[in-house]
Scaffold this motif. Structure first.
Motif, mmCIF file in Angstrom:
data_model
loop_
_atom_site.group_PDB
_atom_site.id
_atom_site.type_symbol
_atom_site.label_atom_id
_atom_site.label_comp_id
_atom_site.label_asym_id
_atom_site.label_seq_id
_atom_site.Cartn_x
_atom_site.Cartn_y
_atom_site.Cartn_z
ATOM 1 N N ASP A 117 8.939 8.384 4.725
ATOM 2 C CA ASP A 117 10.305 8.643 4.085
ATOM 3 C C ASP A 117 11.165 7.539 4.399
ATOM 4 O OD1 ASP A 117 9.535 11.077 3.049
ATOM 5 O OD2 ASP A 117 9.848 12.065 5.258
ATOM 6 N N PHE A 118 11.939 7.298 3.584
ATOM 7 C CA PHE A 118 13.100 6.238 3.588
ATOM 8 C C PHE A 118 14.397 6.818 3.232
ATOM 9 C CE2 PHE A 118 8.993 3.758 2.769
ATOM 10 C CZ PHE A 118 8.908 3.211 3.966
ATOM 11 N N SER A 119 15.512 5.953 3.616
ATOM 12 C CA SER A 119 16.813 6.294 3.134
ATOM 13 C C SER A 119 16.810 5.728 1.772
ATOM 14 C CB SER A 119 17.564 5.444 4.085
ATOM 15 O OG SER A 119 17.622 3.851 3.682
ATOM 16 N N ARG A 120 18.008 6.239 1.251
ATOM 17 C CA ARG A 120 18.387 6.020 -0.356
ATOM 18 C C ARG A 120 18.658 4.589 -0.416
ATOM 19 N NH1 ARG A 120 19.865 8.540 -4.548
ATOM 20 N NH2 ARG A 120 21.170 7.700 -6.182
ATOM 21 N N THR A 121 19.170 3.922 0.621
ATOM 22 C CA THR A 121 19.206 2.445 0.338
ATOM 23 C C THR A 121 18.040 1.952 0.171
ATOM 24 O OG1 THR A 121 21.305 2.529 1.468
ATOM 25 C CG2 THR A 121 20.268 0.434 1.483
ATOM 26 N N VAL A 122 17.179 2.173 1.255
ATOM 27 C CA VAL A 122 15.788 1.512 1.065
ATOM 28 C C VAL A 122 15.128 1.748 -0.130
ATOM 29 C CG1 VAL A 122 13.633 1.224 2.237
ATOM 30 C CG2 VAL A 122 15.557 1.372 3.771
ATOM 31 N N ASN A 123 15.212 3.155 -0.593
ATOM 32 C CA ASN A 123 14.403 3.524 -1.792
ATOM 33 C C ASN A 123 14.777 2.734 -2.946
ATOM 34 O OD1 ASN A 123 12.604 5.302 -0.856
ATOM 35 N ND2 ASN A 123 14.012 7.153 -0.921
ATOM 36 N N GLN A 124 16.242 2.418 -2.999
ATOM 37 C CA GLN A 124 16.781 1.691 -4.114
ATOM 38 C C GLN A 124 16.130 0.324 -4.176
ATOM 39 O OE1 GLN A 124 20.935 2.288 -3.184
ATOM 40 N NE2 GLN A 124 21.213 3.859 -4.732
ATOM 41 N N GLU A 125 16.097 -0.427 -2.975
ATOM 42 C CA GLU A 125 15.518 -1.699 -2.824
ATOM 43 C C GLU A 125 14.036 -1.756 -3.154
ATOM 44 O OE1 GLU A 125 15.701 -4.955 0.713
ATOM 45 O OE2 GLU A 125 15.860 -2.995 1.144
ATOM 46 N N LEU A 126 13.442 -0.574 -2.945
ATOM 47 C CA LEU A 126 11.719 -0.592 -3.209
ATOM 48 C C LEU A 126 11.663 -0.079 -4.694
ATOM 49 C CD1 LEU A 126 10.515 1.532 -0.115
ATOM 50 C CD2 LEU A 126 10.213 -0.874 -0.523
ATOM 51 N N PHE A 127 12.533 0.544 -5.259
ATOM 52 C CA PHE A 127 12.393 0.783 -6.760
ATOM 53 C C PHE A 127 12.826 -0.552 -7.598
ATOM 54 C CE2 PHE A 127 13.927 3.140 -10.495
ATOM 55 C CZ PHE A 127 12.586 3.518 -11.056
ATOM 56 N N ALA A 128 13.900 -1.379 -7.005
ATOM 57 C CA ALA A 128 14.036 -2.469 -7.874
ATOM 58 C C ALA A 128 12.800 -3.512 -7.684
ATOM 59 C CB ALA A 128 15.263 -3.028 -7.064
ATOM 60 N N LEU A 129 12.122 -3.473 -6.466
ATOM 61 C CA LEU A 129 10.885 -4.262 -6.507
ATOM 62 C C LEU A 129 9.708 -3.728 -7.348
ATOM 63 C CD1 LEU A 129 10.996 -4.796 -2.730
ATOM 64 C CD2 LEU A 129 11.297 -6.526 -4.534
ATOM 65 N N ALA A 130 9.503 -2.468 -7.246
ATOM 66 C CA ALA A 130 8.583 -1.763 -8.262
ATOM 67 C C ALA A 130 8.810 -2.106 -9.856
ATOM 68 C CB ALA A 130 8.866 -0.135 -8.093
ATOM 69 N N LYS A 131 10.015 -2.192 -10.304
ATOM 70 C CA LYS A 131 10.540 -2.794 -11.604
ATOM 71 C C LYS A 131 10.197 -3.918 -11.833
ATOM 72 C CE LYS A 131 14.560 -1.019 -11.177
ATOM 73 N NZ LYS A 131 16.004 -0.430 -11.464
ATOM 74 N N ARG A 132 10.321 -4.581 -10.817
ATOM 75 C CA ARG A 132 9.961 -6.171 -10.986
ATOM 76 C C ARG A 132 8.455 -6.370 -10.984
ATOM 77 N NH1 ARG A 132 12.087 -9.929 -6.297
ATOM 78 N NH2 ARG A 132 14.111 -8.968 -6.767
ATOM 79 N N PHE A 133 7.726 -5.837 -10.201
ATOM 80 C CA PHE A 133 6.321 -5.924 -10.220
ATOM 81 C C PHE A 133 5.850 -5.280 -11.463
ATOM 82 C CE2 PHE A 133 6.603 -7.132 -5.983
ATOM 83 C CZ PHE A 133 5.148 -7.817 -5.569
ATOM 84 N N GLY A 134 6.153 -4.031 -11.926
ATOM 85 C CA GLY A 134 5.894 -3.512 -13.213
ATOM 86 C C GLY A 134 6.077 -4.334 -14.313
ATOM 87 N N GLY A 135 7.153 -5.227 -14.224
ATOM 88 C CA GLY A 135 7.267 -6.224 -15.577
ATOM 89 C C GLY A 135 6.155 -7.095 -15.527
ATOM 90 N N MET A 136 5.649 -7.348 -14.498
ATOM 91 C CA MET A 136 4.629 -8.500 -14.495
ATOM 92 C C MET A 136 3.191 -7.690 -14.997
ATOM 93 S SD MET A 136 5.530 -11.073 -11.316
ATOM 94 C CE MET A 136 5.654 -9.562 -10.083
ATOM 95 N N THR A 137 2.963 -6.620 -14.041
ATOM 96 C CA THR A 137 1.501 -5.853 -14.068
ATOM 97 C C THR A 137 1.421 -5.172 -15.443
ATOM 98 O OG1 THR A 137 2.240 -4.047 -12.964
ATOM 99 C CG2 THR A 137 0.923 -5.653 -11.814
ATOM 100 N N LEU A 138 2.430 -4.826 -15.978
ATOM 101 C CA LEU A 138 2.494 -3.858 -17.095
ATOM 102 C C LEU A 138 2.997 -4.596 -18.321
ATOM 103 C CD1 LEU A 138 4.271 -0.753 -15.609
ATOM 104 C CD2 LEU A 138 1.972 -0.907 -16.053
ATOM 105 N N ARG A 139 3.040 -5.939 -18.465
ATOM 106 C CA ARG A 139 3.574 -6.804 -19.621
ATOM 107 C C ARG A 139 2.611 -6.718 -20.749
ATOM 108 N NH1 ARG A 139 1.350 -10.148 -15.889
ATOM 109 N NH2 ARG A 139 -0.321 -11.787 -16.773
#
Length: 208
Positions: A117-139
């Motif tokens: 479990d993480f704070s909302r701030t950390v979750n926002q940071e991780l989700f931003a990275l998920a979107k970045r990684f997704g843009g590469m692996t799901l292109r």
């Protein structure tokens, strides 16, 4: 202390706790291999390019052998001390995803582990990275893929005109932001749920 710094400290402690032969999610790598990878990436600039460029991999392989001839605890503690001075301003950008993903690679290497479990701030940071990684692996995805965390607005990857010929011809991936990041980085131990046109992900470097 940034999340990247916190994850460095947690991962260093885990390295020392499990020892050099612990399994990881990185195929063929033990905990010692992972620790050496992290050290070379950050502290051996002449050898690090081989991590990313196949033609230079021999240089990295040679440095890997040199590092693995050292005591494991010594390698871990050198990496745990932090980046060299010239990289410190870039620590968060360079290491947030690296430290989190590899921490989970070691946590989950021996079997199923519950997501943290993480704070909302950390979750926002991780989700931003998920979107970045997704843009590469799901292109190359042939349908839009909707990353759907429980408490943040969803994000759609690959939402181009003409991609979907039906409004329901999408894949929805639901999970905590950290789990979405692990999934988007190709980890098969991520705790996510996929619904919709899942077969459209066949051949991509993600868990189906």
């Amino acid at each position: 202390m940034s999340f990247a710094q916190q994850e460095r400290a947690r991962l260093a402690d885990l390295f020392l706790e499990v020892g050099p032969e612990a399994p990881t999610l990185c195929e063929g790598w033990t905990s010692f291999d992972l620790a050496v990878h992290l050290l070379i990436r950050e502290r051996k600039p002449l050898a690090a390019p081989g991590i990313f460029v196949d033609a230079l991999s021999g240089i990295t392989d040679d440095e890997t052998e040199r590092q693995k001839a050292r005591p494991y605890e010594e390698v871990v503690r050198e990496w745990a001390a932090g980046p060299p001075a010239f990289l410190k301003p870039f620590n968060t950008a360079m290491n947030t995803s690296e430290h989190f993903i590899h921490h989970e690679d070691l946590r989950r290497g021996g079997g199923a582990v519950e997501p943290r479990d993480f704070s909302r701030t950390v979750n926002q940071e991780l989700f931003a990275l998920a979107k970045r990684f997704g843009g590469m692996t799901l292109r190359k995805a042939t349908v839009p893929v909707i990353l759907t965390p429980p408490d943040l607005p969803p994000a759609t990857i690959g939402d181009k005109a003409g991609v979907a010929d039906r409004g329901d011809n999408v894949v929805r991936v639901s999970g905590a932001p950290g789990e979405l990041l692990l999934w988007a980085s190709g980890r098969d131990a991520a705790v996510v749920e996929l619904t919709g046109a899942v077969d459209a992900l066949e051949g991509l470097d993600v868990k189906m």
